[in-house]
Design a protein around this motif. Structure first.
Motif, mmCIF file in Angstrom:
data_model
loop_
_atom_site.group_PDB
_atom_site.id
_atom_site.type_symbol
_atom_site.label_atom_id
_atom_site.label_comp_id
_atom_site.label_asym_id
_atom_site.label_seq_id
_atom_site.Cartn_x
_atom_site.Cartn_y
_atom_site.Cartn_z
ATOM 1 N N GLU A 12 18.633 9.312 -32.501
ATOM 2 C CA GLU A 12 17.587 8.368 -32.882
ATOM 3 C C GLU A 12 16.228 9.040 -32.704
ATOM 4 N N PRO A 13 15.513 9.292 -33.790
ATOM 5 C CA PRO A 13 14.183 9.887 -33.636
ATOM 6 C C PRO A 13 13.233 8.892 -32.964
ATOM 7 N N VAL A 14 12.289 9.412 -32.229
ATOM 8 C CA VAL A 14 11.302 8.577 -31.551
ATOM 9 C C VAL A 14 10.284 8.117 -32.591
ATOM 10 N N ARG A 15 10.101 6.808 -32.688
ATOM 11 C CA ARG A 15 9.216 6.235 -33.703
ATOM 12 C C ARG A 15 7.841 5.920 -33.119
ATOM 13 N N PRO A 16 6.770 6.236 -33.841
ATOM 14 C CA PRO A 16 5.429 6.003 -33.294
ATOM 15 C C PRO A 16 5.006 4.532 -33.288
ATOM 16 N N PHE A 17 5.724 3.657 -33.994
ATOM 17 C CA PHE A 17 5.305 2.257 -34.053
ATOM 18 C C PHE A 17 5.958 1.394 -32.980
ATOM 19 N N ARG A 18 6.740 1.977 -32.102
ATOM 20 C CA ARG A 18 7.382 1.230 -31.016
ATOM 21 C C ARG A 18 6.721 1.618 -29.697
ATOM 22 N N PHE A 19 5.699 0.868 -29.328
ATOM 23 C CA PHE A 19 4.980 1.174 -28.091
ATOM 24 C C PHE A 19 4.350 -0.100 -27.548
ATOM 25 N N ARG A 20 3.964 -0.036 -26.302
ATOM 26 C CA ARG A 20 3.175 -1.104 -25.690
ATOM 27 C C ARG A 20 2.275 -0.474 -24.640
ATOM 28 N N ILE A 21 1.165 -1.151 -24.376
ATOM 29 C CA ILE A 21 0.181 -0.667 -23.424
ATOM 30 C C ILE A 21 0.067 -1.705 -22.316
ATOM 31 N N MET A 22 -0.061 -1.220 -21.096
ATOM 32 C CA MET A 22 -0.147 -2.126 -19.967
ATOM 33 C C MET A 22 -1.281 -1.687 -19.042
ATOM 34 N N ASP A 23 -1.955 -2.681 -18.494
ATOM 35 C CA ASP A 23 -2.937 -2.451 -17.441
ATOM 36 C C ASP A 23 -2.170 -2.480 -16.136
ATOM 37 N N ALA A 24 -1.942 -1.314 -15.530
ATOM 38 C CA ALA A 24 -1.118 -1.231 -14.323
ATOM 39 C C ALA A 24 -1.795 -1.885 -13.131
#
Length: 177
Positions: A12-24
């Motif tokens: 499965e290639p890593v897709r650039p549209f599957r991400f999330r950002i979190m304020d740790a």
């Protein structure tokens, strides 16, 4: 045969549209159920992944040049978010309002000539890259991160696109897990 059509060894290639950002630095105990309250920036449109440059030094020994690696410098991360309203009434605030308040609560002095200090504004941000099932493939933690620039977008009669807010984040180092 192409790698994606071979079913014996599925890759499965890593897709650039599957991400999330979190304020740790966000406290999930204060959450009211919204994904925003859990610290995730679901309204993020794009983000650059951490990257770095390594300086080099050249030394000359008689008629030979020898190159040595130098200091690592991490490049800034740029995050684009979509401005939207949280509720359905017309007098509600947009994400720009809540982000502006977020900056004020992070000890940014937006109207005082004193400026700010890094100590009061340091946060750790996390960029998670996900697979098709939502499992975390990569986690980038931006250590000692602080916001250096915000662009609240552009108004334009020629387009019907969504309003974007662009945030630039500087950091001391990044950790990949």
């Amino acid at each position: 045969m192409a790698f994606w059509s071979d079913r014996t060894n599925i890759i499965e290639p890593v897709r650039p549209f599957r991400f999330r950002i979190m304020d740790a630095g966000h406290d999930p105990i204060e959450a009211t159920g919204s994904p925003d309250d859990l610290g995730y920036w679901w309204w993020a449109k794009s983000a650059t992944k951490p990257s770095f440059d390594i300086s080099k030094q050249e030394y000359q020994l008689i008629n030979h040049k020898i190159k040595y690696p130098g200091i690592v410098t991490w490049k800034d991360v740029t995050i684009k978010i979509i401005d939207y309203k949280d509720n359905l009434n017309l007098d509600g605030q947009t994400k720009a309002h809540s982000f502006y308040n977020y900056l004020k609560n992070s000890s940014y002095s937006l109207s005082e000539p004193d400026g700010i200090s890094k100590v009061n504004t340091v946060r750790n941000y996390v960029i998670e890259q996900l697979d098709a099932d939502g499992n975390i493939l990569q986690t980038w933690k931006l250590v000692n991160a602080f916001i250096t620039s915000i662009d609240f977008g552009e108004l334009n009669y020629e387009t019907e696109t969504l309003t974007e807010i662009t945030i630039t984040v500087s950091y001391d180092t990044a950790e990949l897990t």
